[in-house]
Every structure is written in structure tokens, then in C-alpha cells.
Scaffold this motif. Structure first.
Motif, PDB file in Angstrom:
ATOM      1  N   TRP A  28      51.889  40.610  49.569  1.00  0.00           N
ATOM      2  CA  TRP A  28      50.549  41.168  49.655  1.00  0.00           C
ATOM      3  C   TRP A  28      50.240  41.888  48.346  1.00  0.00           C
ATOM      4  CZ3 TRP A  28      47.157  40.210  53.544  1.00  0.00           C
ATOM      5  CH2 TRP A  28      47.670  39.686  54.728  1.00  0.00           C
ATOM      6  N   PHE A  29      49.063  41.597  47.843  1.00  0.00           N
ATOM      7  CA  PHE A  29      48.526  42.294  46.676  1.00  0.00           C
ATOM      8  C   PHE A  29      47.210  42.939  47.084  1.00  0.00           C
ATOM      9  CE2 PHE A  29      51.077  40.800  43.032  1.00  0.00           C
ATOM     10  CZ  PHE A  29      51.813  39.791  43.630  1.00  0.00           C
ATOM     11  N   ARG A  30      46.741  43.843  46.271  1.00  0.00           N
ATOM     12  CA  ARG A  30      45.424  44.419  46.529  1.00  0.00           C
ATOM     13  C   ARG A  30      44.723  44.716  45.222  1.00  0.00           C
ATOM     14  NH1 ARG A  30      47.355  50.277  49.072  1.00  0.00           N
ATOM     15  NH2 ARG A  30      48.162  51.173  47.126  1.00  0.00           N
ATOM     16  N   LYS A  87      39.853  48.585  39.507  1.00  0.00           N
ATOM     17  CA  LYS A  87      41.270  48.634  39.141  1.00  0.00           C
ATOM     18  C   LYS A  87      41.854  47.228  39.054  1.00  0.00           C
ATOM     19  CE  LYS A  87      42.313  53.221  40.943  1.00  0.00           C
ATOM     20  NZ  LYS A  87      43.263  54.030  41.759  1.00  0.00           N
ATOM     21  N   GLU A  88      43.013  47.166  38.447  1.00  0.00           N
ATOM     22  CA  GLU A  88      43.731  45.912  38.351  1.00  0.00           C
ATOM     23  C   GLU A  88      44.350  45.557  39.704  1.00  0.00           C
ATOM     24  OE1 GLU A  88      42.754  45.228  34.550  1.00  0.00           O
ATOM     25  OE2 GLU A  88      44.288  43.978  35.512  1.00  0.00           O
ATOM     26  N   ARG A  89      44.575  44.275  39.894  1.00  0.00           N
ATOM     27  CA  ARG A  89      45.297  43.838  41.090  1.00  0.00           C
ATOM     28  C   ARG A  89      46.712  44.392  41.044  1.00  0.00           C
ATOM     29  NH1 ARG A  89      45.373  37.540  41.689  1.00  0.00           N
ATOM     30  NH2 ARG A  89      46.143  37.832  39.555  1.00  0.00           N
ATOM     31  N   GLU A  90      47.206  44.870  42.169  1.00  0.00           N
ATOM     32  CA  GLU A  90      48.564  45.416  42.191  1.00  0.00           C
ATOM     33  C   GLU A  90      49.366  44.851  43.367  1.00  0.00           C
ATOM     34  OE1 GLU A  90      49.235  49.536  43.055  1.00  0.00           O
ATOM     35  OE2 GLU A  90      47.698  49.608  44.622  1.00  0.00           O
ATOM     36  N   PHE A  91      50.639  44.771  43.150  1.00  0.00           N
ATOM     37  CA  PHE A  91      51.582  44.345  44.177  1.00  0.00           C
ATOM     38  C   PHE A  91      51.687  45.427  45.234  1.00  0.00           C
ATOM     39  CE2 PHE A  91      55.378  42.421  45.871  1.00  0.00           C
ATOM     40  CZ  PHE A  91      56.156  43.492  46.276  1.00  0.00           C
TER      41      PHE A  91
END
Length: 124
Positions: A36-38, A43-47
Motif C-alpha cells: 500500500w502506498f499513499r 506531497k510525494e507518494r509514500e510507502f
């Protein structure tokens, strides 16, 4: 070809819980890593979290480690992200992603199939 479909999400108050599901098709769940990422606004996509091949383990970013848990249902080929004690900073579009590597890690480039994304909003 692996395809992913997310469900769940929505709006919840601070401290509440939500559950996101990712149905995996095209490959048996026991031999695919699902993460899952968000992406929060601006903001940047993050793990966020990852569950690899059945029995090989999970990984969580520190900010969710004690609040989120990832589980699987092999019969339904579904991976679920249970999110508890939600905070406003958890507001984001959440994506599930898959890789055929046994441990693809936290880099988005390691994942080749992506879901369409689903909104999670935590209101204060």
C-alpha cells in the motif's frame, strides 16, 4: 497480467478506523507481494505497508507501524489494510500495488501493477 481493485476507504473522524481491501487477480496471492502506498495533497507518494509472499513477512513505515496492519485472505485473493487510530495526516489517496519479486521493498518503481486509488479522509 495482475490486476488490482481497491475498495473501502471514505471519511472518518480522528481516532477512528477504516479498512481498505485490494483484490488481486491474475496471480495467486501466495506468490505476489502487495503493498500500500499513499499520496497526500501536495506531497510525494509514500510507502505505507507491504505484505510479501505468504509466510515471508510484512513491512510498515514507522509512522503507521503501531496503528495499521496488513493481512491476507488467500481464498478471496484479497489483501486488507486495517487502519486504526487514524490521524489527519493519514488523509490521502491510497493505492495498492503488486510485484512478483519476493521482497520488492519500499520503492514504487519496484511495483508493476497498481490499483486505481481510493480516498481516505480523516477529519478533526
Amino acid at each position: 497480467q495482475v490486476q488490482l481493485v481497491e475498495s473501502g476507504g471514505g471519511t472518518v473522524q480522528v481516532g477512528g478506523s477504516l479498512s481498505l481491501s485490494c483484490v488481486v487477480s491474475g496471480r495467486t496471492l501466495s506468490r505476489v507481494a502487495v503493498a500500500w502506498f499513499r499520496r497526500a495533497p501536495g506531497k510525494e507518494r509514500e510507502f505505507v505497508a507491504m505484505r510479501t509472499y505468504t509466510g515471508y513477512g510484512t513491512d510498515y513505515v514507522d509512522s503507521v507501524k503501531d496503528r495499521f496492519s496488513i493481512s491476507e485472505d488467500n481464498a478471496l485473493n484479497t489483501v486488507t489494510l486495517q487502519m486504526n487510530s487514524l490521524k489527519p495526516e493519514d488523509t490521502a489517496i491510497y493505492y495498492c500495488a503488486s510485484s512478483t519479486s519476493i521482497w520488492p521493498g519500499r520503492a514504487a518503481r519496484s511495483y508493476v501493477a497498481w490499483g486505481q486509488g481510493i480516498q481516505v479522509t480523516v477529519s478533526s
